[in-house]
Structures are given as C-alpha cells and as structure tokens.
Design a protein around this motif. Structure first.
Motif, PDB file in Angstrom:
ATOM      1  N   ASP A  12     -45.229  10.355  -7.998  1.00 56.48           N
ATOM      2  CA  ASP A  12     -46.453  11.020  -8.440  1.00 56.48           C
ATOM      3  C   ASP A  12     -46.227  11.653  -9.811  1.00 56.48           C
ATOM      4  N   THR A  13     -47.308  11.697 -10.606  1.00 58.16           N
ATOM      5  CA  THR A  13     -47.163  12.008 -12.030  1.00 58.16           C
ATOM      6  C   THR A  13     -47.573  13.432 -12.365  1.00 58.16           C
ATOM      7  N   LEU A  14     -46.680  14.128 -13.086  1.00 59.39           N
ATOM      8  CA  LEU A  14     -46.961  15.432 -13.677  1.00 59.39           C
ATOM      9  C   LEU A  14     -47.005  15.253 -15.189  1.00 59.39           C
ATOM     10  N   VAL A  15     -48.041  15.795 -15.829  1.00 60.87           N
ATOM     11  CA  VAL A  15     -48.193  15.716 -17.280  1.00 60.87           C
ATOM     12  C   VAL A  15     -48.198  17.135 -17.840  1.00 60.87           C
ATOM     13  N   PHE A  16     -47.350  17.398 -18.837  1.00 59.59           N
ATOM     14  CA  PHE A  16     -47.192  18.732 -19.411  1.00 59.59           C
ATOM     15  C   PHE A  16     -47.717  18.764 -20.838  1.00 59.59           C
ATOM     16  N   LYS A  78     -54.113   8.907 -12.336  1.00 59.17           N
ATOM     17  CA  LYS A  78     -54.363  10.283 -11.903  1.00 59.17           C
ATOM     18  C   LYS A  78     -53.066  11.080 -12.013  1.00 59.17           C
ATOM     19  N   CYS A  79     -53.202  12.372 -12.243  1.00 62.73           N
ATOM     20  CA  CYS A  79     -52.005  13.181 -12.436  1.00 62.73           C
ATOM     21  C   CYS A  79     -52.296  14.633 -12.095  1.00 62.73           C
ATOM     22  N   LEU A  80     -51.219  15.393 -11.988  1.00 63.03           N
ATOM     23  CA  LEU A  80     -51.283  16.850 -11.999  1.00 63.03           C
ATOM     24  C   LEU A  80     -51.018  17.269 -13.435  1.00 63.03           C
ATOM     25  N   LEU A  81     -51.989  17.914 -14.048  1.00 67.14           N
ATOM     26  CA  LEU A  81     -51.906  18.301 -15.453  1.00 67.14           C
ATOM     27  C   LEU A  81     -51.508  19.767 -15.557  1.00 67.14           C
ATOM     28  N   VAL A  82     -50.443  20.041 -16.330  1.00 67.97           N
ATOM     29  CA  VAL A  82     -49.930  21.389 -16.525  1.00 67.97           C
ATOM     30  C   VAL A  82     -50.088  21.745 -18.002  1.00 67.97           C
ATOM     31  N   GLY A  83     -50.844  22.800 -18.287  1.00 66.90           N
ATOM     32  CA  GLY A  83     -51.076  23.174 -19.669  1.00 66.90           C
ATOM     33  C   GLY A  83     -50.641  24.595 -19.954  1.00 66.90           C
ATOM     34  N   HIS A  84     -49.761  24.758 -20.930  1.00 69.51           N
ATOM     35  CA  HIS A  84     -49.315  26.095 -21.338  1.00 69.51           C
ATOM     36  C   HIS A  84     -50.179  26.598 -22.485  1.00 69.51           C
ATOM     37  N   SER A  85     -50.778  27.780 -22.319  1.00 67.41           N
ATOM     38  CA  SER A  85     -51.506  28.436 -23.399  1.00 67.41           C
ATOM     39  C   SER A  85     -52.558  27.495 -23.984  1.00 67.41           C
ATOM     40  N   MET A  86     -52.474  27.114 -25.263  1.00 71.35           N
ATOM     41  CA  MET A  86     -53.449  26.195 -25.830  1.00 71.35           C
ATOM     42  C   MET A  86     -53.487  24.874 -25.062  1.00 71.35           C
ATOM     43  N   GLY A  87     -52.341  24.463 -24.522  1.00 66.88           N
ATOM     44  CA  GLY A  87     -52.329  23.255 -23.705  1.00 66.88           C
ATOM     45  C   GLY A  87     -53.221  23.381 -22.487  1.00 66.88           C
ATOM     46  N   GLY A  88     -53.350  24.614 -21.975  1.00 61.60           N
ATOM     47  CA  GLY A  88     -54.284  24.855 -20.876  1.00 61.60           C
ATOM     48  C   GLY A  88     -55.733  24.758 -21.331  1.00 61.60           C
ATOM     49  N   ARG A 101     -59.768  12.142 -13.147  1.00 60.12           N
ATOM     50  CA  ARG A 101     -58.403  11.684 -13.390  1.00 60.12           C
ATOM     51  C   ARG A 101     -57.365  12.691 -12.877  1.00 60.12           C
ATOM     52  N   LEU A 102     -57.823  13.817 -12.352  1.00 58.79           N
ATOM     53  CA  LEU A 102     -56.911  14.887 -11.955  1.00 58.79           C
ATOM     54  C   LEU A 102     -56.667  14.916 -10.455  1.00 58.79           C
ATOM     55  N   ARG A 103     -55.393  15.036 -10.086  1.00 59.21           N
ATOM     56  CA  ARG A 103     -55.016  15.389  -8.715  1.00 59.21           C
ATOM     57  C   ARG A 103     -54.981  16.902  -8.581  1.00 59.21           C
ATOM     58  N   GLY A 104     -54.621  17.571  -9.674  1.00 64.76           N
ATOM     59  CA  GLY A 104     -54.547  19.020  -9.689  1.00 64.76           C
ATOM     60  C   GLY A 104     -54.419  19.496 -11.119  1.00 64.76           C
ATOM     61  N   LEU A 105     -54.570  20.800 -11.302  1.00 67.80           N
ATOM     62  CA  LEU A 105     -54.507  21.404 -12.626  1.00 67.80           C
ATOM     63  C   LEU A 105     -53.733  22.709 -12.522  1.00 67.80           C
ATOM     64  N   LYS A 250     -43.773  23.372  -5.411  1.00 72.01           N
ATOM     65  CA  LYS A 250     -44.484  23.585  -4.147  1.00 72.01           C
ATOM     66  C   LYS A 250     -45.960  23.204  -4.288  1.00 72.01           C
ATOM     67  N   PHE A 251     -46.556  23.592  -5.411  1.00 74.00           N
ATOM     68  CA  PHE A 251     -47.954  23.244  -5.656  1.00 74.00           C
ATOM     69  C   PHE A 251     -48.116  21.733  -5.768  1.00 74.00           C
ATOM     70  N   ALA A 252     -47.224  21.082  -6.490  1.00 71.53           N
ATOM     71  CA  ALA A 252     -47.312  19.632  -6.661  1.00 71.53           C
ATOM     72  C   ALA A 252     -47.182  18.911  -5.327  1.00 71.53           C
ATOM     73  N   GLU A 253     -46.247  19.358  -4.510  1.00 74.62           N
ATOM     74  CA  GLU A 253     -46.083  18.718  -3.202  1.00 74.62           C
ATOM     75  C   GLU A 253     -47.352  18.857  -2.376  1.00 74.62           C
ATOM     76  N   THR A 254     -47.979  20.024  -2.420  1.00 72.71           N
ATOM     77  CA  THR A 254     -49.229  20.228  -1.701  1.00 72.71           C
ATOM     78  C   THR A 254     -50.342  19.341  -2.244  1.00 72.71           C
ATOM     79  N   VAL A 255     -50.449  19.270  -3.576  1.00 71.54           N
ATOM     80  CA  VAL A 255     -51.472  18.473  -4.231  1.00 71.54           C
ATOM     81  C   VAL A 255     -51.372  17.018  -3.805  1.00 71.54           C
ATOM     82  N   PHE A 256     -50.178  16.479  -3.867  1.00 72.93           N
ATOM     83  CA  PHE A 256     -50.021  15.047  -3.592  1.00 72.93           C
ATOM     84  C   PHE A 256     -50.066  14.758  -2.096  1.00 72.93           C
TER      85      PHE A 256
END
Length: 260
Positions: A12-16, A78-88, A101-105, A250-256
């Motif tokens: 499963d994919t995490l995008v930062f 589809k992915c879990l997208l993780v955004g820091h500050s402006m990335g959020g 396209r999101l599994r989670g944010l 833990k969040f990613a495991e729950t999401v997927f």
C-alpha cells in the motif's frame, strides 16, 4: 526527472509532501523504516529541492495538479497522502479536486483553515522582504523558531540542514509559495465531506499552527484521529520521530484495513 521523487518499498502506498522552503530530503530519515511495510513516495514540489520546473506564480490547486500528474506517472491509483505544513495545504487542494484518489489523509503540522488577516499581511511583508533582501536573509532566521525551544540544542544538525535546503530554494519559488499560501481558501468543508479517514498531528508549541486552530478542525471529519504532542513545535518528524512514526503507521494500517 527521477531525482524529483523517491519511490521505495512495496505494498500500500504512502505519499509524502514537504513544506515551504523544504524538500523531500526532510522525510529521508523518517520514511526509511516505513519502506519495510509500505510503498513510500516522497516528492519535490515545483521550485523546491531537485524539482527545477518553472516556479512562476502557482496556486495550491496547481500544485495539487502537479502531484496528481506525478502519481499518474508512477501508476498510483490510490494512496495515503501525508502533507507537512504547506504540503498539507497542497494535500487539502488535492483532496478537494481528487478525493477519489485518497485512501486517507494526514495533516502533519498543517491546516485546512485559511490564513488570518494578520497572517496574510505577514506573508505580503515576507514577499517584499525576499524581493528586497534575498532568500538567505529570509531563511536564516525562519527555521529555528519552527522547533520547540527545548529541542533546538539537540537538533542543531537538523536545523542547519533545513536552513541549507531553504537557502537553495529559488527566490521565485519562495515568493510564489508565500503568495499561494496567503491566498489559499478555507477548506474546512473538505474535511467535513471526507469519505476517507483523516489524521492530524499537532505540536502543542507550534507557532505556525497554533493549538486553538488545531482544535477548530480536528473534529470535522466523520473518521478522524488526532495526536497532540507536548514540547513540540512545527517539525515533529525531527522533534518526535518515534512517536509520529508510530502514530502514522498505526493510522496507515487502519486505513488500508478498512479497504482490504
């Protein structure tokens, strides 16, 4: 083009997404252990890091389009997208345009809320300062206050790394990002309407995303989790690495698991 992203691991994919005057490099140490369990992608946004694409005026919406294009190229449906500050902020624009396209944010020291009028004025002043005095004079005093005062001595290496990343950001990109952050709209409705889980990670001593603003939004999603970290500023990936890694895994495991 390969230099503008990293892509490691499988599953499963995490995008930062990194923040303002940052690059994918800020995630390097943080994501290394996650690559044992997930496919992990880190991206350089235009004008940052190794992404030398045009840094002419852009918006959070156009940056979201860039992220979508990159995910298409990498065949990420589809992915879990993780955004820091402006990335959020970019993540929120992505969620509004491409929520399917999101599994989670995960908003990692970030916000769905717009700048206050005071903050908008401050961004405008910063644009003027950068145009008159250059990026180095702007970045050097910017970085250290992002860290909780009690963490600064032990994280001097990380602070210097971030200063160096910031100093390498082209002036046009800095100015464009400041304007895009200033002009972004309120996207609280995106959280309310989210069809996917949302995670919030906040530092209780974060001057960039104050605690009262954090509390205004973390209850909005139908499915949301929030982690509040004491003695932590804006840089939890460095200030509280183990805790934020554990919470995100833990969040990613729950999401997927929800879609398996």
């Amino acid at each position: 083009m390969e230099n503008i992203y990293t892509d490691a691991g499988s599953g499963d994919t995490l995008v930062f997404l990194h923040g303002f005057c940052e690059s994918k490099q800020v995630w390097a140490g943080f994501v290394a252990p996650l690559q044992q369990r997930f496919r992990v992608i880190t991206l350089d946004l235009p004008g940052h890091g190794d992404n030398t694409a045009s840094s002419s005026p852009y918006t959070m919406e156009s940056l979201a389009d860039e992220v979508k294009q990159r995910l298409d190229e990498l065949e990420v449906k589809k992915c879990l997208l993780v955004g820091h500050s402006m990335g959020g902020y970019v993540g929120m624009a992505f969620a509004e345009k491409y929520g399917h396209r999101l599994r989670g944010l995960c908003l990692f020291h970030s916000s769905a809320l717009p700048d206050t009028e005071e903050k908008k004025a401050s961004r405008t002043k910063s644009i003027d300062f950068v145009e008159r005095h250059g990026v180095t004079s702007f970045v050097n005093p910017l970085i250290e206050p992002l860290f909780y005062e009690g963490n600064r001595d032990r994280l001097q290496q990380e602070i210097e790394m971030m200063k160096e990343i910031g100093r390498q950001t082209p002036q046009a990109a800095v100015v464009s990002a400041l304007a895009a952050m200033r002009d972004r709209p309120n996207r609280a409705h995106v959280l309310r309407e989210a069809k996917y889980p949302v995670q919030f990670i906040f530092g209780k001593d974060d001057t960039a995303v104050p605690l009262d603003k954090a509390l205004e939004q973390c209850h909005l999603p139908d499915y949301g989790t929030a982690l509040f970290l004491g003695k932590t500023g804006h840089m939890g990936m460095f200030e509280r690495t183990a805790e934020t890694q554990k919470a995100l895994v833990k969040f990613a495991e729950t999401v997927f698991e929800l879609v398996s």
